[in-house]
Write a protein that holds these residues in place. Sequence first.
Motif, PDB file in Angstrom:
ATOM      1  N   LEU A 242       0.828  -1.200   0.000  1.00 25.17           N
ATOM      2  CA  LEU A 242       0.000   0.000   0.000  1.00 25.17           C
ATOM      3  C   LEU A 242       0.869   1.260   0.000  1.00 25.17           C
ATOM      4  CD1 LEU A 242      -2.788   1.334   0.211  1.00 25.17           C
ATOM      5  CD2 LEU A 242      -2.657   1.056   2.697  1.00 25.17           C
ATOM      6  N   LYS A 243       1.936   1.242   0.795  1.00 25.88           N
ATOM      7  CA  LYS A 243       2.853   2.377   0.829  1.00 25.88           C
ATOM      8  C   LYS A 243       3.493   2.611  -0.533  1.00 25.88           C
ATOM      9  CE  LYS A 243       7.126   3.995   3.012  1.00 25.88           C
ATOM     10  NZ  LYS A 243       8.147   3.704   4.059  1.00 25.88           N
ATOM     11  N   GLN A 244       3.923   1.555  -1.179  1.00 31.89           N
ATOM     12  CA  GLN A 244       4.554   1.677  -2.496  1.00 31.89           C
ATOM     13  C   GLN A 244       3.578   2.234  -3.531  1.00 31.89           C
ATOM     14  OE1 GLN A 244       6.136  -2.216  -3.331  1.00 31.89           O
ATOM     15  NE2 GLN A 244       7.699  -2.094  -1.736  1.00 31.89           N
ATOM     16  N   GLU A 245       2.336   1.768  -3.486  1.00 31.93           N
ATOM     17  CA  GLU A 245       1.336   2.268  -4.434  1.00 31.93           C
ATOM     18  C   GLU A 245       1.039   3.745  -4.191  1.00 31.93           C
ATOM     19  OE1 GLU A 245      -2.174  -0.058  -4.735  1.00 31.93           O
ATOM     20  OE2 GLU A 245      -1.123  -1.871  -5.411  1.00 31.93           O
ATOM     21  N   ARG A 246       0.880   4.118  -2.923  1.00 31.79           N
ATOM     22  CA  ARG A 246       0.641   5.526  -2.606  1.00 31.79           C
ATOM     23  C   ARG A 246       1.827   6.381  -3.052  1.00 31.79           C
ATOM     24  NH1 ARG A 246      -1.708   4.353   3.464  1.00 31.79           N
ATOM     25  NH2 ARG A 246      -3.938   4.657   2.988  1.00 31.79           N
ATOM     26  N   GLN A 247       3.017   5.906  -2.770  1.00 32.69           N
ATOM     27  CA  GLN A 247       4.224   6.646  -3.131  1.00 32.69           C
ATOM     28  C   GLN A 247       4.321   6.822  -4.644  1.00 32.69           C
ATOM     29  OE1 GLN A 247       7.674   4.832  -1.330  1.00 32.69           O
ATOM     30  NE2 GLN A 247       8.493   6.832  -0.800  1.00 32.69           N
ATOM     31  N   ALA A 248       4.003   5.775  -5.387  1.00 34.95           N
ATOM     32  CA  ALA A 248       4.071   5.845  -6.846  1.00 34.95           C
ATOM     33  C   ALA A 248       3.036   6.826  -7.391  1.00 34.95           C
ATOM     34  CB  ALA A 248       3.842   4.461  -7.444  1.00 34.95           C
ATOM     35  N   ASP A 249       1.830   6.816  -6.824  1.00 37.05           N
ATOM     36  CA  ASP A 249       0.788   7.730  -7.288  1.00 37.05           C
ATOM     37  C   ASP A 249       1.159   9.182  -6.996  1.00 37.05           C
ATOM     38  OD1 ASP A 249      -0.906   5.863  -8.404  1.00 37.05           O
ATOM     39  OD2 ASP A 249      -2.053   5.541  -6.573  1.00 37.05           O
ATOM     40  N   LEU A 250       1.662   9.450  -5.789  1.00 42.25           N
ATOM     41  CA  LEU A 250       2.031  10.815  -5.438  1.00 42.25           C
ATOM     42  C   LEU A 250       3.221  11.300  -6.271  1.00 42.25           C
ATOM     43  CD1 LEU A 250       1.613  10.626  -1.563  1.00 42.25           C
ATOM     44  CD2 LEU A 250       0.231  11.987  -3.138  1.00 42.25           C
ATOM     45  N   LYS A 251       4.186  10.410  -6.493  1.00 41.54           N
ATOM     46  CA  LYS A 251       5.334  10.779  -7.323  1.00 41.54           C
ATOM     47  C   LYS A 251       4.895  11.117  -8.735  1.00 41.54           C
ATOM     48  CE  LYS A 251       9.919   9.177  -8.764  1.00 41.54           C
ATOM     49  NZ  LYS A 251      10.924   8.085  -8.682  1.00 41.54           N
ATOM     50  N   ALA A 252       3.961  10.339  -9.264  1.00 41.99           N
ATOM     51  CA  ALA A 252       3.442  10.623 -10.604  1.00 41.99           C
ATOM     52  C   ALA A 252       2.747  11.976 -10.646  1.00 41.99           C
ATOM     53  CB  ALA A 252       2.477   9.514 -11.029  1.00 41.99           C
ATOM     54  N   VAL A 253       1.933  12.254  -9.631  1.00 41.25           N
ATOM     55  CA  VAL A 253       1.211  13.526  -9.596  1.00 41.25           C
ATOM     56  C   VAL A 253       2.178  14.700  -9.597  1.00 41.25           C
ATOM     57  CG1 VAL A 253      -0.236  15.002  -8.150  1.00 41.25           C
ATOM     58  CG2 VAL A 253      -0.869  12.613  -8.500  1.00 41.25           C
ATOM     59  N   TYR A 254       3.214  14.640  -8.752  1.00 39.91           N
ATOM     60  CA  TYR A 254       4.142  15.769  -8.627  1.00 39.91           C
ATOM     61  C   TYR A 254       5.132  15.870  -9.792  1.00 39.91           C
ATOM     62  CZ  TYR A 254       2.515  16.589  -3.864  1.00 39.91           C
ATOM     63  OH  TYR A 254       1.740  16.873  -2.758  1.00 39.91           O
ATOM     64  N   SER A 255       5.262  14.804 -10.564  1.00 35.50           N
ATOM     65  CA  SER A 255       6.188  14.852 -11.703  1.00 35.50           C
ATOM     66  C   SER A 255       5.475  15.087 -13.027  1.00 35.50           C
ATOM     67  CB  SER A 255       7.005  13.555 -11.766  1.00 35.50           C
ATOM     68  OG  SER A 255       6.162  12.435 -11.944  1.00 35.50           O
TER      69      SER A 255
ATOM     70  N   TYR B 170       1.834   4.822   4.971  1.00 35.37           N
ATOM     71  CA  TYR B 170       1.949   6.151   4.371  1.00 35.37           C
ATOM     72  C   TYR B 170       3.399   6.405   3.952  1.00 35.37           C
ATOM     73  CZ  TYR B 170      -2.528   7.258   6.650  1.00 35.37           C
ATOM     74  OH  TYR B 170      -3.830   7.271   7.067  1.00 35.37           O
ATOM     75  N   PRO B 171       3.621   7.088   2.829  1.00 37.13           N
ATOM     76  CA  PRO B 171       4.975   7.518   2.480  1.00 37.13           C
ATOM     77  C   PRO B 171       5.467   8.566   3.478  1.00 37.13           C
ATOM     78  CG  PRO B 171       3.485   7.665   0.593  1.00 37.13           C
ATOM     79  CD  PRO B 171       2.633   7.445   1.794  1.00 37.13           C
ATOM     80  N   ALA B 172       6.780   8.643   3.643  1.00 38.63           N
ATOM     81  CA  ALA B 172       7.366   9.677   4.498  1.00 38.63           C
ATOM     82  C   ALA B 172       7.042  11.046   3.923  1.00 38.63           C
ATOM     83  CB  ALA B 172       8.874   9.484   4.604  1.00 38.63           C
ATOM     84  N   ALA B 173       6.768  12.011   4.815  1.00 36.28           N
ATOM     85  CA  ALA B 173       6.364  13.335   4.339  1.00 36.28           C
ATOM     86  C   ALA B 173       7.015  14.428   5.177  1.00 36.28           C
ATOM     87  CB  ALA B 173       4.837  13.466   4.390  1.00 36.28           C
TER      88      ALA B 173
END
Length: 394
Positions: free
Chosen positions: A6-19, A181-184
């Motif tokens: 779940l953390k990896q999926e969230r991290q990948a989605d957020l990284k995609a959004v910000y990139s 959750y990803p680190a923030a």
Amino acid sequence: MDVNQLKQERQADLKAVYSGKVPKRVPIHLSFAFEASVSYAIDQGIVEKGKNLRNIYWEPETWYDIFDRVNNDFYSDIPLGPGAIRLPILYQILEAKSIIMGATGVMQHPEVHSLEPEEYDAFIEDPFFYMSETLMPRLYPALDTTPGRRAMVLAQAVKANADQFAVIGQMMGKIAAKYGYPAAPSGRSTAPFDYLADFLRSFTGISKDMRRYPDKVVQACDALVPLMLREGVPNPDSLPPDYRVMIPLHMGSFINEKQFEKFYWPSFKKLMDGLVAPGAGVDLFVEDNWMRHMDYLKTFNGSVKMQFEYGDPKLVKEKLSGTRHVITGFFPISLLQFGSAQEVKDKAKELIDILAPGGGYIFGFDKGLFSLEGNTIKNLHVLTDFVRDYGVYR
């Protein structure tokens, strides 16, 4: 689903959004204020009966149980933490006039000022020195004492505040690990004109100064830029990965476009460029309605997340199209309290249909959630279930 997955999926989605790429689904950010989380914990019996917000501020040993329950009961892809919390221990030690606790325990910012118009020149010459020696003792009377005593009081306040924020950091680290959750890592800063208006001259004072001392206002804002940069990014050479700086925007909606162009924008743009340059991300809370300033906001460098309170989502999507900036906000928290389940789903669908195409969108509220009264709790579950199912890129 496994927590690490779940953390990896969230991290990948957020990284995609910000990139600037399209994620698998729209990330969800339920921004709970400390007050809402405490209220929910009291209702759920997580804290001792008879306790209230005023008590809980002083009992950091209860905070983990509160936020563990909130994160367990509500879904979000970004941690449900205390948000932009102001801890009363700092302000009570300093006997603050600028931030005070209201009757319900909410920390409030009254209309105060510390800088007099005839002091602009001295402030502009060395703003840090002038604030330290002259302005801070006016805002924080406990510092209005001998230099030695002042240093002791300030050290005590900073240490007490840092100790409580260390508790928050440790708590949120455990919660992030538990719920995937990803680190923030994050910081906070202030637009120079907002700082000048909010803490130095007040809303009333700055409104007069723009007409009476326009050049002084511009120079004072420029003088504040290095301090606001240091506040947001204390160590630009050693930024943590994914570090983001939160800036709430205040005065821009209260001034006209000519005033915005002359007084607000130049120093704000310098601050934003300075934050982005070493690699920090910036999260703006665009308070009230900034639609008439959208042509300015779209020019920022990097990937800036903008949480909009009011305005036209279609206009925002159009203006930010082709940039790497991220849109969030617009969902009215009042609808959670007073709306039906169907109205909640209809509004979420409307915003996703407008803002999600092409990426660059995180589902979020128009402002932080302070109360869970009325239909709010029931509608929150309806909302997150709907957004998770509907906000999938096909």
